[in-house]
Design a protein around this motif. Structure first.
Motif, mmCIF file in Angstrom:
data_model
loop_
_atom_site.group_PDB
_atom_site.id
_atom_site.type_symbol
_atom_site.label_atom_id
_atom_site.label_comp_id
_atom_site.label_asym_id
_atom_site.label_seq_id
_atom_site.Cartn_x
_atom_site.Cartn_y
_atom_site.Cartn_z
ATOM 1 N N ILE A 92 17.951 -15.882 58.800
ATOM 2 C CA ILE A 92 19.000 -16.897 58.664
ATOM 3 C C ILE A 92 19.059 -17.376 57.215
ATOM 4 N N VAL A 93 20.255 -17.375 56.674
ATOM 5 C CA VAL A 93 20.456 -17.862 55.305
ATOM 6 C C VAL A 93 21.348 -19.090 55.389
ATOM 7 N N ARG A 94 20.929 -20.142 54.708
ATOM 8 C CA ARG A 94 21.689 -21.397 54.754
ATOM 9 C C ARG A 94 22.077 -21.836 53.348
ATOM 10 N N ASN A 95 23.357 -22.189 53.196
ATOM 11 C CA ASN A 95 23.837 -22.769 51.940
ATOM 12 C C ASN A 95 24.061 -24.273 52.077
ATOM 13 N N TYR A 96 24.434 -24.686 53.274
ATOM 14 C CA TYR A 96 24.660 -26.099 53.610
ATOM 15 C C TYR A 96 23.890 -26.365 54.896
ATOM 16 N N ALA A 97 23.429 -27.597 55.062
ATOM 17 C CA ALA A 97 22.726 -27.936 56.309
ATOM 18 C C ALA A 97 23.714 -27.915 57.468
ATOM 19 N N ALA A 98 23.256 -27.444 58.614
ATOM 20 C CA ALA A 98 24.059 -27.474 59.850
ATOM 21 C C ALA A 98 23.133 -27.098 61.000
ATOM 22 N N GLY A 99 23.666 -27.218 62.209
ATOM 23 C CA GLY A 99 22.977 -26.716 63.395
ATOM 24 C C GLY A 99 21.543 -27.184 63.502
ATOM 25 N N SER A 100 20.651 -26.213 63.763
ATOM 26 C CA SER A 100 19.261 -26.572 64.059
ATOM 27 C C SER A 100 18.565 -27.203 62.849
ATOM 28 N N MET A 101 18.982 -26.839 61.630
ATOM 29 C CA MET A 101 18.333 -27.461 60.464
ATOM 30 C C MET A 101 18.681 -28.954 60.387
ATOM 31 N N SER A 102 19.942 -29.273 60.644
ATOM 32 C CA SER A 102 20.359 -30.674 60.601
ATOM 33 C C SER A 102 19.628 -31.476 61.665
ATOM 34 N N THR A 111 25.839 -30.963 54.277
ATOM 35 C CA THR A 111 25.160 -31.332 53.029
ATOM 36 C C THR A 111 24.769 -30.056 52.279
ATOM 37 N N ARG A 112 25.159 -29.987 51.001
ATOM 38 C CA ARG A 112 24.824 -28.810 50.203
ATOM 39 C C ARG A 112 23.315 -28.736 49.990
ATOM 40 N N LEU A 113 22.736 -27.578 50.185
ATOM 41 C CA LEU A 113 21.292 -27.427 49.968
ATOM 42 C C LEU A 113 21.048 -27.156 48.487
ATOM 43 N N PRO A 114 19.868 -27.526 47.984
ATOM 44 C CA PRO A 114 19.613 -27.329 46.548
ATOM 45 C C PRO A 114 19.672 -25.860 46.124
ATOM 46 N N ARG A 115 19.424 -24.972 47.058
ATOM 47 C CA ARG A 115 19.522 -23.522 46.810
ATOM 48 C C ARG A 115 19.607 -22.850 48.179
ATOM 49 N N PRO A 116 20.039 -21.597 48.226
ATOM 50 C CA PRO A 116 20.061 -20.946 49.541
ATOM 51 C C PRO A 116 18.652 -20.920 50.133
ATOM 52 N N ILE A 117 18.562 -21.252 51.390
ATOM 53 C CA ILE A 117 17.257 -21.282 52.062
ATOM 54 C C ILE A 117 17.262 -20.196 53.139
ATOM 55 N N ILE A 118 16.199 -19.407 53.146
ATOM 56 C CA ILE A 118 16.098 -18.329 54.141
ATOM 57 C C ILE A 118 15.021 -18.692 55.144
ATOM 58 N N GLU A 119 15.317 -18.506 56.413
ATOM 59 C CA GLU A 119 14.283 -18.735 57.422
ATOM 60 C C GLU A 119 14.326 -17.624 58.451
ATOM 61 N N PHE A 120 13.272 -17.522 59.220
ATOM 62 C CA PHE A 120 13.127 -16.405 60.159
ATOM 63 C C PHE A 120 12.811 -16.917 61.555
ATOM 64 N N SER A 121 13.491 -16.299 62.544
ATOM 65 C CA SER A 121 13.130 -16.575 63.937
ATOM 66 C C SER A 121 12.622 -15.275 64.529
ATOM 67 N N TYR A 122 11.658 -15.403 65.423
ATOM 68 C CA TYR A 122 11.152 -14.231 66.130
ATOM 69 C C TYR A 122 12.097 -13.941 67.288
ATOM 70 N N LYS A 123 12.633 -12.704 67.323
ATOM 71 C CA LYS A 123 13.643 -12.354 68.330
ATOM 72 C C LYS A 123 12.983 -12.187 69.697
ATOM 73 N N ASP A 124 13.092 -13.211 70.505
ATOM 74 C CA ASP A 124 12.574 -13.145 71.869
ATOM 75 C C ASP A 124 13.301 -14.187 72.711
ATOM 76 N N ASP A 125 14.244 -13.695 73.536
ATOM 77 C CA ASP A 125 15.080 -14.605 74.328
ATOM 78 C C ASP A 125 14.247 -15.501 75.237
ATOM 79 N N ASP A 126 13.167 -14.940 75.820
ATOM 80 C CA ASP A 126 12.345 -15.747 76.740
ATOM 81 C C ASP A 126 11.722 -16.928 76.029
ATOM 82 N N LEU A 127 11.446 -16.752 74.745
ATOM 83 C CA LEU A 127 10.830 -17.843 73.971
ATOM 84 C C LEU A 127 11.883 -18.687 73.252
ATOM 85 N N GLY A 128 13.138 -18.279 73.360
ATOM 86 C CA GLY A 128 14.216 -19.013 72.681
ATOM 87 C C GLY A 128 14.227 -18.775 71.178
#
Ligand code: UDP
Length: 252
Positions: A92-102, A111-128
């Motif tokens: 996930i790459v974010r330029n502005y705060a939204a959704g789960s980050m907000s 809200t504009r983020l100070p720089r693009p922020i990258i985050e990772f989710s583990y792909k597993d539907d059972d764990l959400g």
């Protein structure tokens, strides 16, 4: 076209065996899901639009040298793609705060983020699809440190391309999700952008009005999802010439 065996059925797409070894056919359904499939609907024409839009973005990425799985569009709902082994992460790459980050940090959406922020989710539907730090990814062997460096570089290139394309048509790229696949060329492994890039996996806001033109329209009951996606396609000059989406109203 005659389809091969079904390989995988996801929430919005189905994969079939392709005509050549190492290829698959990706079929875009009209199904929309949100909140880990707790909310479901059939949205007429969504699959046709996402097939076109994903083609448009993947071809654009290809033309600026960002490797991806797209080979060619076959028809209204299907595209031929390169088979790859999906890295089990949502990038996930974010330029502005939204959704789960907000929600998580109490930062106002938009809200504009100070720089693009990258985050990772583990792909597993059972764990959400839980958010995971890079340390987990490497420790559990889902990707190596070298892979992660390559994934971050790919994600930032996709972000620059997508932000620019969207800016050109008056749309702000708030955030997006991509998936990454591995392909082998002899002994050499390469990482490529896979899955899809569409308003299902991006947040897109009109620059002037702030109107949402992405899956939040469905998640938050903000109006007609097909109209929103049609508007994105119209601005980009990517409209199907026939089929369900061609007849829907364009919102201004
Ligand atoms: N996203 C996605 N699939 C997912 C989770 C997120 O395509 O399973 C996209 C989502 O559309 C948004 C971005 O990734 O563009 C960031 O999503 P976020 O973490 O804010 O999650 P959400 O609020 O959508 O649950």
């Amino acid at each position: 076209m005659a389809r091969g065996k079904k390989i995988y059925e996801g929430k919005a797409k189905t994969l079939y065996e392709g005509p050549e070894p190492g290829t698959l056919i990706q079929y875009f359904k009209d199904d929309a899901t949100a909140f880990n499939a707790e909310k479901k609907a059939v949205v007429d024409g969504k699959g046709v639009l996402n097939n076109r839009l994903s083609e448009f973005f993947m071809e654009g990425l290809n033309s600026v040298g960002v490797p991806n799985h797209f080979i060619k569009r076959l028809n209204m709902r299907e595209q031929l793609i390169r088979q790859c082994e999906i890295v089990p992460l949502e990038v996930i790459v974010r330029n502005y705060a939204a959704g789960s980050m907000s929600k998580r940090l109490g930062i106002e959406e938009g809200t504009r983020l100070p720089r693009p922020i990258i985050e990772f989710s583990y792909k597993d539907d059972d764990l959400g699809d839980p958010l995971v730090p890079e340390e987990y990814i490497i420790a559990f062997g889902w990707a190596s440190q070298q892979d992660m460096d390559d994934i971050v570089a790919l994600a930032l290139r996709v972000n620059d391309f997508m932000s620019g394309v969207m800016y050109g048509v008056g749309i702000k790229l708030i955030d997006f999700k991509i998936e990454i696949g591995r392909v082998w060329e002899g002994d050499f492994m390469r990482l490529i952008v896979a899955d899809e890039i569409s308003p299902d996996s991006c947040r897109l806001w009109d620059i002037e009005s702030g109107q949402k033109l992405d899956k939040d329209v469905f998640r938050r009951d903000l109006g007609n999802l097909t109209d929103a996606y049609t508007e994105v396609a119209r601005r980009l000059g990517v409209l199907p010439t026939n089929g369900p989406a061609a007849n829907s109203t364009v919102i201004n």
